[in-house]
Design a protein around this motif. Structure first.
Motif, PDB file in Angstrom:
ATOM      1  N   ASP A 280       0.837  -1.197   0.000  1.00 45.89           N
ATOM      2  CA  ASP A 280       0.000   0.000   0.000  1.00 45.89           C
ATOM      3  C   ASP A 280       0.871   1.245   0.000  1.00 45.89           C
ATOM      4  O   ASP A 280       2.106   1.164  -0.090  1.00 45.89           O
ATOM      5  CB  ASP A 280      -0.964  -0.020   1.199  1.00 45.89           C
ATOM      6  CG  ASP A 280      -0.252   0.096   2.548  1.00 45.89           C
ATOM      7  OD1 ASP A 280       0.990   0.277   2.574  1.00 45.89           O
ATOM      8  OD2 ASP A 280      -0.929   0.002   3.588  1.00 45.89           O
ATOM      9  N   ARG A 286      -0.027  -5.737   1.147  1.00 46.24           N
ATOM     10  CA  ARG A 286      -1.478  -5.861   1.067  1.00 46.24           C
ATOM     11  C   ARG A 286      -1.880  -7.329   1.250  1.00 46.24           C
ATOM     12  O   ARG A 286      -1.274  -8.229   0.661  1.00 46.24           O
ATOM     13  CB  ARG A 286      -1.989  -5.363  -0.291  1.00 46.24           C
ATOM     14  CG  ARG A 286      -1.800  -3.865  -0.524  1.00 46.24           C
ATOM     15  CD  ARG A 286      -2.412  -3.477  -1.862  1.00 46.24           C
ATOM     16  NE  ARG A 286      -2.230  -2.072  -2.168  1.00 46.24           N
ATOM     17  CZ  ARG A 286      -3.033  -1.106  -1.743  1.00 46.24           C
ATOM     18  NH1 ARG A 286      -4.082  -1.409  -0.999  1.00 46.24           N
ATOM     19  NH2 ARG A 286      -2.812   0.157  -2.069  1.00 46.24           N
ATOM     20  N   PRO A 309      -6.699  -5.876   6.946  1.00 50.66           N
ATOM     21  CA  PRO A 309      -7.998  -5.209   7.102  1.00 50.66           C
ATOM     22  C   PRO A 309      -8.543  -5.375   8.519  1.00 50.66           C
ATOM     23  O   PRO A 309      -8.471  -6.460   9.105  1.00 50.66           O
ATOM     24  CB  PRO A 309      -8.881  -5.942   6.076  1.00 50.66           C
ATOM     25  CG  PRO A 309      -7.929  -6.477   5.058  1.00 50.66           C
ATOM     26  CD  PRO A 309      -6.693  -6.838   5.829  1.00 50.66           C
ATOM     27  N   ASP A 315     -15.322   1.456   9.172  1.00 52.05           N
ATOM     28  CA  ASP A 315     -14.691   1.963   7.954  1.00 52.05           C
ATOM     29  C   ASP A 315     -14.207   0.772   7.120  1.00 52.05           C
ATOM     30  O   ASP A 315     -13.332   0.011   7.565  1.00 52.05           O
ATOM     31  CB  ASP A 315     -13.517   2.870   8.313  1.00 52.05           C
ATOM     32  CG  ASP A 315     -12.827   3.454   7.094  1.00 52.05           C
ATOM     33  OD1 ASP A 315     -13.234   3.145   5.959  1.00 52.05           O
ATOM     34  OD2 ASP A 315     -11.856   4.228   7.281  1.00 52.05           O
ATOM     35  N   PRO A 316     -14.737   0.598   5.922  1.00 50.97           N
ATOM     36  CA  PRO A 316     -14.337  -0.574   5.115  1.00 50.97           C
ATOM     37  C   PRO A 316     -12.882  -0.543   4.684  1.00 50.97           C
ATOM     38  O   PRO A 316     -12.326  -1.574   4.293  1.00 50.97           O
ATOM     39  CB  PRO A 316     -15.275  -0.494   3.900  1.00 50.97           C
ATOM     40  CG  PRO A 316     -15.681   0.944   3.821  1.00 50.97           C
ATOM     41  CD  PRO A 316     -15.741   1.433   5.236  1.00 50.97           C
ATOM     42  N   ASP A 317     -12.239   0.633   4.744  1.00 49.04           N
ATOM     43  CA  ASP A 317     -10.833   0.749   4.345  1.00 49.04           C
ATOM     44  C   ASP A 317      -9.871   0.710   5.532  1.00 49.04           C
ATOM     45  O   ASP A 317      -8.659   0.867   5.348  1.00 49.04           O
ATOM     46  CB  ASP A 317     -10.618   2.051   3.566  1.00 49.04           C
ATOM     47  CG  ASP A 317     -11.416   2.097   2.270  1.00 49.04           C
ATOM     48  OD1 ASP A 317     -11.547   1.038   1.631  1.00 49.04           O
ATOM     49  OD2 ASP A 317     -11.916   3.183   1.916  1.00 49.04           O
TER      50      ASP A 317
END
Length: 445
Positions: A280, A286, A309, A315-317
């Motif tokens: 990232d 990632r 993740p 927050d999906p990010d």
């Protein structure tokens, strides 16, 4: 059919926890485990401040990898390249030779290193707080400043020697500062002509608060504890220069110092820059929630170098922060998923809600916030010790650390500088130069 080879890149807390769990879950002929790290030991970083302050023997806060991983192969080497396309690693051994090894399953957990900024003088004046070598160097350095200051009548030199600057107000910086200040305050009693008031301890933090890992009230409480001990906390402030030991801050203040400790953030291990793994914008690998690296089938990652993740966030990010709490729990899930991968079973996702943090602020002082419960002073200090003792790998190290703490009760702290540890050949080199013979240092140059 040959047994599959699992290669673990990194022998830190994440790598050791992962390898120990793999050893316990895999049969003797089910897989071959190889752990690669430049150091032959794992350093338990939460205990570095106490090792620096003399509360713990330095050898007791490290775990020899070969001692702990008797069923695994341990290579003391640096990984110079990761080629996931060819399932191959390039290594540089201790003697400088290069070697290539193949793998069937790869776990990339090399951790992080100090994130230094291009500030004038930082490279020459600063020292980090990520390794046992840095911690013991700082201990010897601080104590030697007291020795020199007590031996000089030069007021300007004394003021410079007794000014200690720490940059970074996260847990690492706060604990290092608090423990070393506590040690120095204890040691200065034995230095005639010096008083506690002669020392100046300065913490510089770019944010508007310290300890962002806990709530703002707990951060303010910690700041108050430091202020009561005479430690200056400069918020919303950055360092513009350390050139020649002269500190220039963004608020316009300038002064001289003989000690700079840099704990202002970390960055992923540079080995990732020499890999074909997806990363990232922050340089972290990632991966999916099951800790498998994106776009790969047999490469996994976890810890400070991984962008895992955060499934507990709205927050999906969101990704999990680079904390020891996440790293160790991710290592356990990673081990289970590697075993499942080898056996053809389903993998599970990593999910953990951050429980909180505990911090030691010197002898009998601490701050903690765990699941919303706030503790201060002695209870927090005690919880800090109990929690990290429980998390320390191997029963042998737990017993040695507990023994160190018990020895503190009847005896005084040992506050002696052993600076010659950092340059043991200096007298030998001087003797050779006095006789007019070129030393090996000269010949090498």
């Amino acid at each position: 059919m040959p047994e599959p080879r699992i290669v673990v890149v990194g022998g830190g807390h994440t790598g050791l926890t992962l390898a120990l769990r793999l050893q316990s879950q895999l049969g003797p002929d089910e897989a071959r485990i190889t752990v690669i790290d430049p150091q032959p030991h794992m350093t338990y970083q939460p205990f570095l401040p106490e090792a620096a302050a003399g509360s713990l023997e330095p050898r007791h806060v490290v775990v020899p990898l070969r001692e702990a991983l008797r069923s695994s192969e341990v290579l003391t080497a640096r990984v110079s390249e990761i080629d996931a396309q060819r399932q191959r690693l390039q290594l540089t051994l201790c003697d400088g030779q290069d070697e290539e090894i193949d793998y069937d399953v790869l776990a990339v957990v090399p951790g992080s290193i100090s994130k230094a900024l291009p500030i004038p003088g930082l490279a020459e004046q600063g020292v980090g707080f990520k390794t046992i070598g840095e911690a013991i160097y700082l201990r010897n350095h601080v104590l030697s400043r007291l020795d020199i200051a007590a031996s000089t009548d030069d007021e300007e030199l004394r003021r410079r020697l007794l000014t200690f600057v720490f940059v970074g107000g996260g847990y690492a910086g706060i604990e290092a500062l608090a423990e070393l200040e506590s040690m120095a305050r204890y040691a200065i009693r034995d230095h005639s002509g010096l008083r506690e008031a002669d020392m100046r301890w300065v913490l510089v933090e770019a944010m508007d608060r310290i300890m962002p890992e806990v709530s703002r009230p707990m951060g303010e409480y910690t700041r108050g504890i430091l202020a009561d001990r005479g430690i200056e906390v400069k918020l919303n402030t950055t360092v513009e220069s350390f050139a020649d030991g002269h500190v220039r801050l963004s608020d316009g203040e300038e002064f001289d110092t003989g000690t700079v400790c840099w704990t202002a953030g970390v960055k992923p291990n540079p080995v990732l820059e020499h890999s074909d793994l997806p990363r990232d914008e922050g340089g972290r690998v990632r991966c999916s929630p099951d800790l498998r690296v994106d776009g790969t089938r047999n490469v996994f990652t976890a810890g400070d170098c991984a962008a895992v993740p955060d499934l507990t966030s709205s927050d999906p990010d969101a990704i999990c922060g680079p904390s020891a709490q996440h790293a160790v729990r991710q290592a356990r899930v990673l081990a289970d998923n590697v075993v499942s991968h080898l056996r053809g079973a389903a993998l599970r996702d990593y999910r953990h809600r951050y429980a909180g943090s505990v911090a030691g602020l010197g002898l009998f002082q601490g701050a903690a916030e765990v699941y919303g419960i706030k503790l201060k002073g002695f209870p927090a200090w005690l919880l800090h010790r109990v929690y990290h003792l429980a998390k320390m790998p191997t029963l042998s190290r737990k017993a040695r650390i507990a023994g160190d703490w018990l020895m503190e009760l009847p005896f005084r702290r040992q506050t002696v500088a052993l600076g010659e540890l950092h340059d043991p050949r200096s007298e030998f080199v001087k003797a050779a130069e006095t006789r007019g013979q070129p030393s090996q240092r000269d010949q090498a140059s």
